[in-house]
Design a protein around this motif. Structure first.
Motif, PDB file in Angstrom:
ATOM      1  N   SER A  12      -9.015   0.094  13.040  1.00 31.03           N
ATOM      2  CA  SER A  12      -8.132   0.799  13.971  1.00 31.03           C
ATOM      3  C   SER A  12      -8.082   2.276  13.608  1.00 31.03           C
ATOM      4  O   SER A  12      -8.361   2.651  12.462  1.00 31.03           O
ATOM      5  N   ASP A  13      -7.729   3.100  14.580  1.00 25.74           N
ATOM      6  CA  ASP A  13      -7.417   4.497  14.284  1.00 25.74           C
ATOM      7  C   ASP A  13      -5.996   4.562  13.727  1.00 25.74           C
ATOM      8  O   ASP A  13      -5.163   3.689  14.001  1.00 25.74           O
ATOM      9  N   VAL A  14      -5.710   5.602  12.949  1.00 26.81           N
ATOM     10  CA  VAL A  14      -4.378   5.785  12.367  1.00 26.81           C
ATOM     11  C   VAL A  14      -3.872   7.154  12.781  1.00 26.81           C
ATOM     12  O   VAL A  14      -4.600   8.159  12.655  1.00 26.81           O
ATOM     13  N   GLY A  15      -2.634   7.218  13.288  1.00 25.17           N
ATOM     14  CA  GLY A  15      -2.071   8.490  13.734  1.00 25.17           C
ATOM     15  C   GLY A  15      -2.099   9.544  12.650  1.00 25.17           C
ATOM     16  O   GLY A  15      -2.577  10.669  12.841  1.00 25.17           O
ATOM     17  N   LYS A  16      -1.600   9.197  11.467  1.00 23.61           N
ATOM     18  CA  LYS A  16      -1.620  10.107  10.319  1.00 23.61           C
ATOM     19  C   LYS A  16      -1.494   9.282   9.045  1.00 23.61           C
ATOM     20  O   LYS A  16      -0.784   8.285   9.006  1.00 23.61           O
ATOM     21  N   GLY A  17      -2.178   9.729   8.010  1.00 23.11           N
ATOM     22  CA  GLY A  17      -2.165   8.997   6.735  1.00 23.11           C
ATOM     23  C   GLY A  17      -3.191   7.878   6.742  1.00 23.11           C
ATOM     24  O   GLY A  17      -4.045   7.792   7.624  1.00 23.11           O
ATOM     25  N   GLY A  18      -3.097   7.019   5.740  1.00 21.69           N
ATOM     26  CA  GLY A  18      -4.001   5.882   5.655  1.00 21.69           C
ATOM     27  C   GLY A  18      -5.402   6.224   5.200  1.00 21.69           C
ATOM     28  O   GLY A  18      -6.313   5.381   5.273  1.00 21.69           O
ATOM     29  N   GLU A  19      -5.615   7.457   4.712  1.00 25.21           N
ATOM     30  CA  GLU A  19      -6.950   7.831   4.265  1.00 25.21           C
ATOM     31  C   GLU A  19      -7.348   7.042   3.010  1.00 25.21           C
ATOM     32  O   GLU A  19      -6.506   6.599   2.243  1.00 25.21           O
ATOM     33  N   THR A  20      -8.633   6.892   2.813  1.00 23.02           N
ATOM     34  CA  THR A  20      -9.160   6.381   1.552  1.00 23.02           C
ATOM     35  C   THR A  20      -9.449   7.594   0.681  1.00 23.02           C
ATOM     36  O   THR A  20     -10.193   8.494   1.081  1.00 23.02           O
ATOM     37  N   VAL A  21      -8.856   7.644  -0.515  1.00 21.41           N
ATOM     38  CA  VAL A  21      -8.966   8.826  -1.361  1.00 21.41           C
ATOM     39  C   VAL A  21      -9.633   8.464  -2.687  1.00 21.41           C
ATOM     40  O   VAL A  21      -9.382   7.399  -3.255  1.00 21.41           O
TER      41      VAL A  21
ATOM     42  N   ASN B 106     -16.202   5.308 -13.596  1.00 24.07           N
ATOM     43  CA  ASN B 106     -14.799   5.698 -13.505  1.00 24.07           C
ATOM     44  C   ASN B 106     -14.521   6.651 -12.351  1.00 24.07           C
ATOM     45  O   ASN B 106     -13.368   6.831 -11.960  1.00 24.07           O
ATOM     46  N   LYS B 107     -15.559   7.233 -11.790  1.00 27.31           N
ATOM     47  CA  LYS B 107     -15.357   8.105 -10.637  1.00 27.31           C
ATOM     48  C   LYS B 107     -15.157   7.301  -9.349  1.00 27.31           C
ATOM     49  O   LYS B 107     -14.851   7.859  -8.306  1.00 27.31           O
ATOM     50  N   SER B 108     -15.318   5.975  -9.447  1.00 21.15           N
ATOM     51  CA  SER B 108     -15.108   5.132  -8.257  1.00 21.15           C
ATOM     52  C   SER B 108     -13.635   4.798  -8.034  1.00 21.15           C
ATOM     53  O   SER B 108     -13.305   4.041  -7.112  1.00 21.15           O
ATOM     54  N   LEU B 109     -12.746   5.357  -8.846  1.00 19.53           N
ATOM     55  CA  LEU B 109     -11.301   5.187  -8.628  1.00 19.53           C
ATOM     56  C   LEU B 109     -10.970   5.575  -7.192  1.00 19.53           C
ATOM     57  O   LEU B 109     -11.375   6.624  -6.707  1.00 19.53           O
ATOM     58  N   HIS B 110     -10.217   4.712  -6.496  1.00 21.59           N
ATOM     59  CA  HIS B 110      -9.927   4.978  -5.087  1.00 21.59           C
ATOM     60  C   HIS B 110      -8.598   4.330  -4.709  1.00 21.59           C
ATOM     61  O   HIS B 110      -8.118   3.417  -5.364  1.00 21.59           O
ATOM     62  N   GLY B 111      -8.008   4.825  -3.640  1.00 18.10           N
ATOM     63  CA  GLY B 111      -6.748   4.271  -3.169  1.00 18.10           C
ATOM     64  C   GLY B 111      -6.628   4.411  -1.664  1.00 18.10           C
ATOM     65  O   GLY B 111      -7.419   5.109  -1.018  1.00 18.10           O
ATOM     66  N   SER B 112      -5.644   3.731  -1.103  1.00 15.13           N
ATOM     67  CA  SER B 112      -5.342   3.843   0.320  1.00 15.13           C
ATOM     68  C   SER B 112      -4.029   4.595   0.468  1.00 15.13           C
ATOM     69  O   SER B 112      -2.982   4.123   0.008  1.00 15.13           O
ATOM     70  N   CYS B 113      -4.075   5.766   1.079  1.00 10.89           N
ATOM     71  CA  CYS B 113      -2.880   6.603   1.222  1.00 10.89           C
ATOM     72  C   CYS B 113      -1.857   5.938   2.142  1.00 10.89           C
ATOM     73  O   CYS B 113      -2.223   5.164   3.036  1.00 10.89           O
ATOM     74  N   PRO B 114      -0.568   6.225   1.936  1.00 11.28           N
ATOM     75  CA  PRO B 114       0.465   5.639   2.805  1.00 11.28           C
ATOM     76  C   PRO B 114       0.246   5.982   4.276  1.00 11.28           C
ATOM     77  O   PRO B 114      -0.175   7.096   4.604  1.00 11.28           O
ATOM     78  N   VAL B 115       0.531   5.028   5.127  1.00  9.68           N
ATOM     79  CA  VAL B 115       0.467   5.269   6.573  1.00  9.68           C
ATOM     80  C   VAL B 115       1.709   6.055   6.979  1.00  9.68           C
ATOM     81  O   VAL B 115       2.833   5.666   6.654  1.00  9.68           O
ATOM     82  N   ILE B 116       1.534   7.165   7.677  1.00  6.14           N
ATOM     83  CA  ILE B 116       2.642   8.021   8.086  1.00  6.14           C
ATOM     84  C   ILE B 116       2.963   7.823   9.564  1.00  6.14           C
ATOM     85  O   ILE B 116       4.133   7.746   9.958  1.00  6.14           O
ATOM     86  N   GLU B 117       1.936   7.717  10.382  1.00  5.42           N
ATOM     87  CA  GLU B 117       2.119   7.465  11.809  1.00  5.42           C
ATOM     88  C   GLU B 117       1.186   6.344  12.246  1.00  5.42           C
ATOM     89  O   GLU B 117       0.005   6.345  11.908  1.00  5.42           O
ATOM     90  N   GLY B 118       1.734   5.387  13.001  1.00  7.16           N
ATOM     91  CA  GLY B 118       0.922   4.284  13.500  1.00  7.16           C
ATOM     92  C   GLY B 118       0.781   3.168  12.481  1.00  7.16           C
ATOM     93  O   GLY B 118       1.643   2.972  11.613  1.00  7.16           O
TER      94      GLY B 118
END
Length: 319
Positions: free
Chosen positions: A183-192, A239-251
Motif C-alpha cells: 500500500s501507499d502511506v500518507g506519511k512515515g512508514g519508511e524503511t530506514v 552490521n550495515k544491514s541494520l534496518h527498521g520500519s519508521c512509525p506511520v504518521i498518516e494513513g
C-alpha cells in the motif's frame, strides 16, 4: 543449491541488473526488441502476475547491498495478499536473543500473519518471481509474512540475521530479505538503514519523516519491492544491514516480507539430523584442495554462530 554458489550467482545477476537499469541494452528473446513494451520473461505460476523485468531494478547501496524493484507486484497482487491476511492478523513478535523463542516486545508494534508456502496460484507466482530475482531457491525461503502498521506503529532498527543458535538450526542465517510494499502511506512508514554507507544521502523528494532522517531511507510505494542482504559474500554477518520500519504518521501501511536462508528452510541439513561429520556440497573436496578452508573459513569450517558446510573436507571433524 548451496549458499556459496547461490549467493555468488545472486551477486553476479544483481550486477547485471544494475547495468541494465542504466543502459539501453536489449537482450533478444528475453527482454524483447525495441517494440516490446515489457519483458517477455513470464513465470508459469500465478494469475494476473507481473512479468519479471530486470530493467526495473535499481541498486540503492553496496554497504549494505540493497536494491529496489519498481512495481514488482501488480495492484491486484497487493490487494490479494492484503485480503488473505486481513481477518487473521495477530500481534507481531520478535525472536528472543537467548532462547530464540518468539516474544512480545515494544520494539515491534505491528500486527501480522504468515501465509502458507504456495498457498494459492498468486502466492506461488510471487514466490517463484522472488527466486528468479534473487537467484536463491524457493525452498530457502520462509513463508511470506503479511504485516499491517496503523498510526504510530513501527519496528525499531534490528538485524534479520540471528543472534541465537536455536533459529539457525533450521536453514541457517537469513541471507536476504525481500520486503514488498502492498500500500501507499500518507506519511512515515519508511524503511530506514541507520548504518548504511549512504546515510547522509537523501533525494530531494519532500515528505520524509524525522525517523527517516536517521539513515538512508526508502519510501513505501504500492507494488515496489526492496531486496537487501544481511550477510557478506563470505557468509559473515553485515552490521550495515541494520534496518527498521519508521512509525506511520498518516494513513496505514501494508507490507509482505520474504526471508531467505543460506540453505533449505524446508528440511534440516545432514549434520543437524545426526551430528555426522559430512560435507554438504559435492564441491567441498575441490574447494578444500584449493585452499578455501582458510580463505573462506566461516563458510567452509564454521564459526561460533554458524556450522560449516565442508567440515569433512577441511578435516575439522571425524567421520
Amino acid at each position: 543449491m548451496d549458499f556459496g554458489n547461490s549467493l555468488a550467482l545472486s551477486l553476479s545477476f544483481l550486477f547485471l541488473l544494475a547495468h541494465l537499469s542504466h543502459s539501453a541494452i536489449q537482450l533478444p528473446g528475453w527482454l524483447g526488441d525495441k517494440n516490446t513494451q515489457e519483458s517477455v520473461l513470464r513465470l508459469n505460476k500465478g494469475a494476473f502476475t507481473a512479468p519479471f523485468d530486470p530493467t526495473r531494478v535499481t541498486p540503492l547501496s553496496w554497504h549494505p547491498r540493497a536494491f529496489v524493484y519498481k512495481k514488482f507486484l501488480t495492484d491486484a497482487e497487493c490487494d490479494h495478499l492484503i485480503n488473505l491476511a486481513r481477518d487473521k492478523l495477530e500481534l507481531s513478535m520478535v525472536a528472543d536473543n537467548d532462547s530464540g523463542k518468539s516474544i512480545k516486545s515494544e520494539v515491534r508494534t505491528s500486527s501480522g500473519m504468515f501465509l502458507q508456502k504456495a498457498q494459492d496460484e498468486i502466492v506461488a507466482g510471487i514466490e517463484a518471481r522472488i527466486a528468479a530475482w534473487t537467484f536463491l531457491p524457493v525452498e530457502n525461503g520462509e513463508s511470506m509474512q503479511i504485516l499491517h502498521y496503523e498510526h504510530g506503529q513501527k519496528y525499531e532498527p534490528h538485524f534479520d540475521f540471528f543472534h541465537d543458535k536455536v533459529n539457525q538450526e533450521m536453514g541457517g542465517h537469513r541471507v536476504a530479505t525481500v520486503l514488498m510494499y502492498l500500500s501507499d502511506v500518507g506519511k512515515g512508514g519508511e524503511t530506514v538503514f541507520p548504518n548504511s554507507e549512504r546515510k547522509m544521502s537523501r533525494s530531494n523528494e519532500d515528505g520524509w519523516s524525522d525517523c527517516a532522517e536517521q539513515g538512508y531511507a526508502v519510501k513505501p510505494r504500492k507494488g515496489d519491492a526492496l531486496l537487501f542482504f544481511s550477510l557478506h559474500p563470505d557468509a559473515t554477518t553485515d552490521n550495515k544491514s541494520l534496518h527498521g520500519s519508521c512509525p506511520v504518521i498518516e494513513g496505514e501501511k501494508w507490507s509482505a516480507t520474504k526471508w531467505i536462508h543460506v540453505r533449505s528452510f524446508d528440511k534440516p541439513s545432514k549434520h543437524e539430523n545426526n551430528g555426522n561429520c559430512v560435507d554438504e556440497n559435492d564441491n567441498c573436496p575441490i574447494w578444500a584442495k584449493n585452499g578455501e578452508c582458510e580463505k573462506n573459513r566461516v563458510y567452509m569450517v564454521g564459526s561460533e554462530d554458524s556450522y560449516g558446510y565442508c567440515r569433512k573436507s577441511c578435516k575439522v571433524c571425524s567421520s
